[in-house]
Design a protein around this motif. Structure first.
Motif, short mmCIF file in Angstrom:
data_model
loop_
_atom_site.label_atom_id
_atom_site.label_comp_id
_atom_site.label_asym_id
_atom_site.label_seq_id
_atom_site.Cartn_x
_atom_site.Cartn_y
_atom_site.Cartn_z
N GLU A 77 34.59 53.89 28.58
CA GLU A 77 34.67 52.65 28.07
C GLU A 77 35.34 51.68 28.50
O GLU A 77 35.58 50.50 28.01
N LEU A 78 36.05 52.11 29.68
CA LEU A 78 36.99 50.97 30.51
C LEU A 78 36.11 49.90 31.00
O LEU A 78 35.19 50.22 31.53
N ASP A 79 36.72 48.45 31.01
CA ASP A 79 36.14 47.77 31.86
C ASP A 79 36.20 47.94 33.40
O ASP A 79 37.50 48.27 33.91
N ASP A 80 35.24 47.64 34.18
CA ASP A 80 35.26 47.93 35.50
C ASP A 80 35.59 46.21 36.21
O ASP A 80 34.60 45.30 36.01
N ASP A 81 36.99 46.13 36.59
CA ASP A 81 36.98 44.96 37.05
C ASP A 81 36.83 44.93 38.69
O ASP A 81 37.37 43.68 39.39
N SER A 82 36.15 45.72 39.25
CA SER A 82 36.08 45.86 40.79
C SER A 82 34.93 44.72 41.16
O SER A 82 34.15 44.25 40.63
N LEU A 83 35.10 44.23 42.35
CA LEU A 83 34.31 43.06 42.81
C LEU A 83 33.19 43.82 43.70
O LEU A 83 32.46 42.93 44.34
#
Length: 92
Positions: A77-83
Motif C-alpha cells: 500500500e505504499l506510494d511508489d515515487d519512482s521516476l
C-alpha cells in the motif's frame, strides 16, 4: 505472518495503529501523567523518571509509526515515487 497481515482489512489495521498512536499522544498531551511522574525520585536506567517518561513516549510513537510503515509495505500500500515509469512513458 505476512499472510495474516495481508488478510486483515484496511479498517482493522488503521484502527489498531490509530489506537496505539492515540494512547501515546494521550500520554504526551495529558499533563497530570507527566506531573505525577515528575515528582518521582527513582531512576530508570540511570535517567530520572521525569526525563525517561518523554523518552519512552517518543520511542512508542516512533515504533508505532515504523510498524505501520512495515505493515503497509507488506500489504503493498505504499506510494511508489519512482521516476522509472515516467521515463519509459516518454520514450527515454
Amino acid at each position: 505472518m505476512k499472510a495474516f497481515i495481508q488478510r486483515l482489512s484496511r479498517r482493522s489495521i488503521v484502527t489498531f495503529f490509530g489506537a496505539l498512536y492515540a494512547v501515546a499522544l494521550l500520554f504526551a498531551l495529558f499533563p497530570p501523567l507527566y506531573l505525577w511522574g515528575s515528582g518521582s525520585r527513582f531512576d530508570v536506567l540511570g535517567i530520572p523518571f521525569a526525563i525517561m517518561y518523554w523518552v519512552i513516549d517518543a520511542l512508542v510513537l516512533g515504533l508505532t509509526l515504523t510498524a505501520f510503515y512495515i505493515v503497509e509495505d507488506i500489504r503493498g500500500e505504499l506510494d511508489d515515487d519512482s521516476l522509472e515509469p515516467l521515463a519509459e512513458g516518454l520514450g527515454g
